[in-house]
Design an enzyme around this catalytic site. Structure first.
Site, PDB file in Angstrom:
ATOM      1  CB  THR A  83      -0.876   0.024   1.264  1.00 40.22           C
ATOM      2  OG1 THR A  83      -1.594  -1.202   1.352  1.00 40.22           O
ATOM      3  CG2 THR A  83      -1.858   1.178   1.240  1.00 40.22           C
ATOM      4  CB  THR A 114       6.682   3.783  -3.207  1.00 33.55           C
ATOM      5  OG1 THR A 114       7.109   4.975  -2.553  1.00 33.55           O
ATOM      6  CG2 THR A 114       7.850   3.250  -4.027  1.00 33.55           C
ATOM      7  CG  ASP A 132       4.013  -2.635   1.514  1.00 30.13           C
ATOM      8  OD1 ASP A 132       3.703  -1.562   0.964  1.00 30.13           O
ATOM      9  OD2 ASP A 132       3.455  -3.051   2.544  1.00 30.13           O
ATOM     10  CB  ALA A 184       9.557   1.066   4.488  1.00 28.43           C
ATOM     11  CE  LYS A 204       5.100  -2.406   5.293  1.00 25.52           C
ATOM     12  NZ  LYS A 204       4.804  -1.382   4.249  1.00 25.52           N
ATOM     13  N   GLY A 205       3.026   1.697   8.145  1.00 28.48           N
ATOM     14  CA  GLY A 205       1.716   1.969   8.720  1.00 28.48           C
ATOM     15  C   GLY A 205       1.263   3.398   8.623  1.00 28.48           C
ATOM     16  N   GLY A 206       2.023   4.236   7.907  1.00 29.53           N
ATOM     17  CA  GLY A 206       1.589   5.613   7.729  1.00 29.53           C
ATOM     18  C   GLY A 206       0.235   5.708   7.043  1.00 29.53           C
ATOM     19  CD  GLU A 221       1.221  -1.847   4.669  1.00 30.10           C
ATOM     20  OE1 GLU A 221       0.934  -0.999   3.822  1.00 30.10           O
ATOM     21  OE2 GLU A 221       1.876  -1.595   5.709  1.00 30.10           O
TER      22      GLU A 221
END
Length: 220
Positions: A28, A31, A81, A83, A94-96, A103
């Site tokens: 997600t 990028t 993915d 970062a 991750k997780g912004g 993920e």
């Protein structure tokens, strides 16, 4: 080269790691959106994808790529993915975009994790980017108090509900010297679904978009 151009370069560089006739794990973020555009150019050579978020699922389907339920997939050869931060040991935050739990699940299934970033995401110590923690709503205040005990300054991400129906606490002012230990400690707090440290399962290959081109780093 702009930051978005560096993201695009990293996203397209990941295409060479995609194997024919396989199901690709897709993450997600901005990028990854470039990677999805690249993946669409070889969509007839793959079976489809497993997606880590509703947003990525929508984009994949829009481009004609079949999206599979992970429960119906035995294995994933490659997961691609981004970062928010990554160190030289391939530990990540991750997780912004609030998709950290899905993920992390897809990353756990994948045989190989390809991380794609621009060069602003490389750090020596994790923690300048606030660490996201996905929390069951009724446990939000309790988990926040426990995170304070671990040295962090948690902030409720107002107005954000994850794809799983939970809330996010962003932990500020935490220099994470041992990401594997901290990941385990936070996940052990009752009410935490998971946190945004990807250290116990870090990246295998890092593709970094730079003004000079894409740099490839392999996990030691």
């Amino acid at each position: 080269m702009t930051q978005d151009e560096m993201k695009k370069a990293a996203g397209w560089a990941a295409l060479k790691y995609v194997e024919r006739d396989t199901i690709v794990g897709v993450g997600t973020g901005s990028t990854v959106n470039h990677f999805i555009d690249a993946l669409a150019t070889i969509k007839d050579d793959i079976q489809g994808a497993v997606s880590s978020s509703e947003a990525s699922t929508a984009k994949l389907k829009q481009l004609g790529i079949e999206v599979f339920d992970l429960n119906n997939v035995a294995d994933i050869a490659v997961y691609v993915d981004g970062a928010d931060e990554i160190n030289d040991r391939m530990d990540m935050i991750k997780g912004g975009g609030a998709a950290l739990t899905r993920e992390k699940i897809v990353a756990a299934v994948a045989k190989k994790f390809i991380c794609i970033v621009d060069n602003t995401k490389e750090v020596s110590i994790l923690g300048d980017f606030p660490l996201p923690v996905e929390v069951i709503p009724m446990a939000r205040s309790y988990v926040a108090r426990e995170l304070v005990k671990l040295g962090g300054d948690p902030e409720y991400r107002q107005g954000v509900i994850t794809d799983n129906g939970n809330v996010i606490l962003d932990v500020h002012n935490m220099k994470i010297l041992d990401p594997k230990v901290m990941e385990t400690k936070i996940n052990a707090i009752v009410g935490v679904v998971t946190n945004g440290l990807f250290a116990n399962r870090g990246a295998d290959i890092l593709l970094v978009g730079t003004p000079e081109g894409v740099k490839t780093v392999t996990a030691k």
